[in-house]
Design an enzyme around this catalytic site. Structure first.
Site, short mmCIF file in Angstrom:
data_model
loop_
_atom_site.label_atom_id
_atom_site.label_comp_id
_atom_site.label_asym_id
_atom_site.label_seq_id
_atom_site.Cartn_x
_atom_site.Cartn_y
_atom_site.Cartn_z
N HIS A 98 0.69 -10.28 1.16
CA HIS A 98 -0.36 -11.58 0.24
C HIS A 98 0.05 -12.71 1.03
O HIS A 98 -0.22 -13.75 0.18
CB HIS A 98 -0.30 -11.21 -0.96
CG HIS A 98 -0.79 -9.93 -1.59
ND1 HIS A 98 -0.68 -9.62 -2.66
CD2 HIS A 98 -1.40 -9.06 -0.95
CE1 HIS A 98 -1.27 -8.40 -3.05
NE2 HIS A 98 -2.02 -8.03 -1.74
C1 LIG Z 1 -2.49 -3.12 4.15
C2 LIG Z 1 -2.79 -4.25 3.27
C3 LIG Z 1 -3.26 -4.15 2.18
C4 LIG Z 1 -3.79 -5.26 1.36
N1 LIG Z 1 -4.19 -4.81 0.03
C5 LIG Z 1 -5.12 -5.84 -0.67
C6 LIG Z 1 -5.77 -5.62 -1.81
O1 LIG Z 1 -5.80 -4.46 -2.22
N2 LIG Z 1 -6.15 -6.74 -2.68
C7 LIG Z 1 -6.24 -7.98 -2.10
O2 LIG Z 1 -6.71 -8.78 -2.55
N3 LIG Z 1 -5.37 -8.17 -1.01
C8 LIG Z 1 -4.78 -7.33 -0.18
N4 LIG Z 1 -4.21 -7.58 0.92
C9 LIG Z 1 -4.13 -8.93 1.55
C10 LIG Z 1 -5.46 -9.37 1.75
O3 LIG Z 1 -6.19 -8.30 2.48
C11 LIG Z 1 -5.37 -10.48 2.99
O4 LIG Z 1 -4.55 -11.44 2.28
C12 LIG Z 1 -6.67 -11.36 3.26
O5 LIG Z 1 -7.44 -10.20 3.82
C13 LIG Z 1 -6.25 -12.00 4.61
O6 LIG Z 1 -7.64 -12.94 4.78
P1 LIG Z 1 -7.47 -13.95 6.08
O7 LIG Z 1 -8.81 -14.18 6.37
O8 LIG Z 1 -6.60 -14.80 5.69
O9 LIG Z 1 -6.85 -12.90 7.44
P2 LIG Z 1 -7.36 -11.70 7.89
O10 LIG Z 1 -8.42 -11.00 7.26
O11 LIG Z 1 -5.93 -10.89 8.26
O12 LIG Z 1 -7.94 -11.98 9.22
C14 LIG Z 1 -7.39 -12.69 10.57
C15 LIG Z 1 -8.16 -12.32 11.75
O13 LIG Z 1 -7.96 -12.93 12.84
C16 LIG Z 1 -7.78 -12.23 13.92
N5 LIG Z 1 -6.88 -12.97 14.72
C17 LIG Z 1 -5.60 -13.25 14.84
N6 LIG Z 1 -4.82 -14.00 15.62
C18 LIG Z 1 -6.19 -14.05 16.45
C19 LIG Z 1 -6.02 -14.67 18.11
N7 LIG Z 1 -5.07 -15.23 18.45
N8 LIG Z 1 -7.26 -14.65 18.53
C20 LIG Z 1 -8.33 -13.81 17.95
N9 LIG Z 1 -8.18 -13.27 16.99
C21 LIG Z 1 -7.04 -13.29 16.03
C22 LIG Z 1 -6.87 -10.80 13.52
O14 LIG Z 1 -7.22 -10.09 14.26
C23 LIG Z 1 -7.94 -10.78 12.00
O15 LIG Z 1 -8.83 -9.93 12.19
C24 LIG Z 1 -3.61 -6.46 1.69
C25 LIG Z 1 -3.20 -6.68 3.13
C26 LIG Z 1 -2.77 -5.69 3.84
C27 LIG Z 1 -2.41 -6.11 5.31
#
Ligand SMILES: Cc1cc2nc3c(=O)[nH]c(=O)nc-3n(C[C@H](O)[C@H](O)[C@H](O)COP(=O)(O)OP(=O)(O)OC[C@H]3O[C@@H](n4cnc5c(N)ncnc54)[C@H](O)[C@@H]3O)c2cc1C
Length: 503
Positions: free
Chosen positions: A440
């Protein structure tokens, strides 16, 4: 040179999809770049990403998983999953969809971000959800893009956990998204008909073919291109994409990594790695927070019905806590081998209760090593207060397992042996041995007021020292939410789109 796009958004993840879609709705020409694969319609996603009963894509080696090496504490490095596909981590997570609490968000506001107080962001939370249980209640939404539903009663072990929580004196919390006092209640899930509804399904699929929104998968962004102090585009393997505004939504590892690789970060680290200093922003990667986690094992006496692994969750308040509900006790009612597809082994019917410290005092960081590699250190449990509270959480979980409603349903040996549980030192050792992360991570490019030298973005999410550049994802959270961050990550995308069109 003319811009190709009004906005380029890097990362079609949990926040990025919501942001790009809402910006496109306002008439901006938006390009959304994603390193992982693009899937246009829900049915196009691989089965293991759609099926909410499994998390096979979170296993190492899956192409939708970055599998990032992280140091939990000095000497313990593990690989952790992060989504690498449209939908980002929402495409492979556990689907628990609980909002940040009022205390979390008002804490952000108190740190100089009044645009992010609970009341200020409530309309965004309402707008993003279609809550099948409470959509018609105040503070909820019934027709947003993300479907939310809670498991009903009828699962023998889930019902016993709820009864055990009552026996232990915990309040019932029937709606975890209702801004009420913490307690035990059903987990709101972003699941519809057994399908994990990720943000690409919720936000992008309905807009495919619209002229304002272009999605390109399989495109890794290497760095932000800055000219004369202004971000003018991003660099990919195919060259530079130019845009009037650049937004990083690459997640709490990806966004600070991109800032650092673009020469935006602590000047000394950049120079040591041989990178030109575009902007000296000392806070990039610093002050990260997450949820350290440990699993308490137990075994049911009888086989359980198949279905989703999550049913109910307890949020309890530790002694001396600075926020309500800073401990999470989350039973998983499907064996992990079945959830992840890992080989079953001798403990194939073992179940786990996840115990999470939801408000750690310890702080981690994402940094640039002199050899140019990105390093993630959690520094978990480096504060005694965190060790004390995690012990309290484990004891709470075992008390549930031992309570009259639950104990008769479990095999002997469930939980921990008394001598380990009762002695602080032995319990610390047990926890350290099994310590893991909830994945997280947040706060690696924190928002804050101008006088805060460690803040990376202002509350409009604009990066200090570089015009035309924002970060919109879990990186900007001043502190990780005391619930899972997924629902709040979606809200961030919604709210940022509002702020970007207002300024
Ligand atoms: C296995 C797992 C289970 C989880 N379970 C839960 C849950 O049940 N409930 C909950 O609240 N939270 C959960 N979490 C945490 C939650 O899902 C994340 O904190 C949240 O989704 C992150 O959102 P974000 O938009 O910050 O990043 P992300 O959703 O990770 O998005 C980042 C995106 O950027 C892309 N990216 C990265 N670098 C580059 C680059 N250089 N060029 C192009 N694209 C790039 C990635 O591929 C990705 O698609 C879980 C996380 C994981 C990994």
């Amino acid at each position: 040179m003319a811009e190709d796009w009004d906005v380029v958004v890097v990362g079609a993840g949990t926040s990025g999809c919501a942001l790009a879609a809402r910006l496109a709705d306002t008439g901006r020409r938006v390009l959304l770049l994603e390193a992982g694969a693009d899937h246009r319609e829900p049915a196009d996603f691989p089965a293991e990403l759609r099926d909410a009963a499994t998390m096979r894509a979170a296993a190492p080696g899956h192409e939708a998983n970055w599998d990032v090496p992280v140091e939990l504490f000095p000497g313990r490095v593990v690989g952790v999953p992060r989504g690498r596909v449209v939908g980002g981590s929402s495409a492979l997570n556990a689907c628990s969809f609980i909002r940040a609490t009022r205390a979390d968000l008002d804490g952000w506001a108190a740190a100089g971000n009044d645009l992010w107080s609970f009341d200020a962001v409530l309309p965004a939370f309402r707008r993003l959800e279609a809550d099948a249980d409470f959509g018609d209640r105040p503070g909820h939404g019934a027709d947003g893009p993300v479907p939310v539903r809670r498991p009903g009663e009828g699962h023998p072990l889930a019902d016993a956990f709820a009864a055990a929580a009552g026996e232990q004196g915990h309040a019932a919390e029937p709606d975890k998204n209702a801004d009420g006092p913490p307690g035990y209640g059903p987990v709101p899930l972003n699941v519809a008909g057994g399908m994990r509804v990720n943000t690409a399904m919720a936000y992008l699929s309905p807009r495919r073919g619209l002229p304002g929104l272009t999605v390109r998968g399989g495109v890794t962004v290497h760095r932000v291109v800055v000219e004369g102090g202004r971000a003018v585009g991003v660099r990919t393997a195919d060259g530079t994409v130019r845009a009037a505004e650049v937004v990083l939504a690459a997640g709490a590892v990806g966004s600070p990594s991109l800032l650092l690789r673009s020469g935006i970060g602590p000047a000394d680290d950049l120079r040591a790695a041989g990178l030109p200093v575009v902007a000296d922003v000392p806070g990039v990667g610093a002050g990260a927070s997450d949820h350290p986690q440990v699993y308490v094992p137990f075994r049911p006496l009888r086989p359980l019905p198949a279905g989703l692994p999550l049913h109910g969750v307890l949020h309890a308040t530790s002694q001396g806590a600075t926020a309500p509900g800073d401990l999470e006790v989350l039973p998983w009612l499907t064996p992990f081998s079945r959830i992840t597809g890992a080989p079953a082994g001798p403990h194939q019917d073992e179940l786990l209760v996840g115990v999470g410290l939801q408000r750690e005092d310890s702080r981690g960081r994402v940094s640039l090593a002199p050899d140019g590699r990105i390093r993630l250190e959690h520094r978990y449990l480096s504060e005694e207060a965190d060790r004390r509270r995690l012990r309290e959480g484990v004891r709470l979980a075992v008390a549930l397992l031992r309570s009259p409603a639950l104990a008769p349903m479990l095999a002997p040996g469930s939980g921990l042996p008394g001598p380990v549980l009762d002695a602080d030192e032995a319990l610390d050792g047990w926890i350290r041995e099994r310590l893991t992360t909830a994945v997280h991570l947040a706060g690696t490019a924190r928002m804050g007021r101008d006088e805060d030298g460690t803040a990376v973005v202002d509350q409009h999410l604009r990066v200090r020292g570089v015009a035309g550049l924002r970060v919109v994802d879990t990186s900007v959270m001043p502190q990780v939410t005391s619930r899972g961050p997924a629902a709040t990550a979606v809200m961030l995308g919604e709210r940022a789109a509002e702020l970007m069109t207002a300024t």
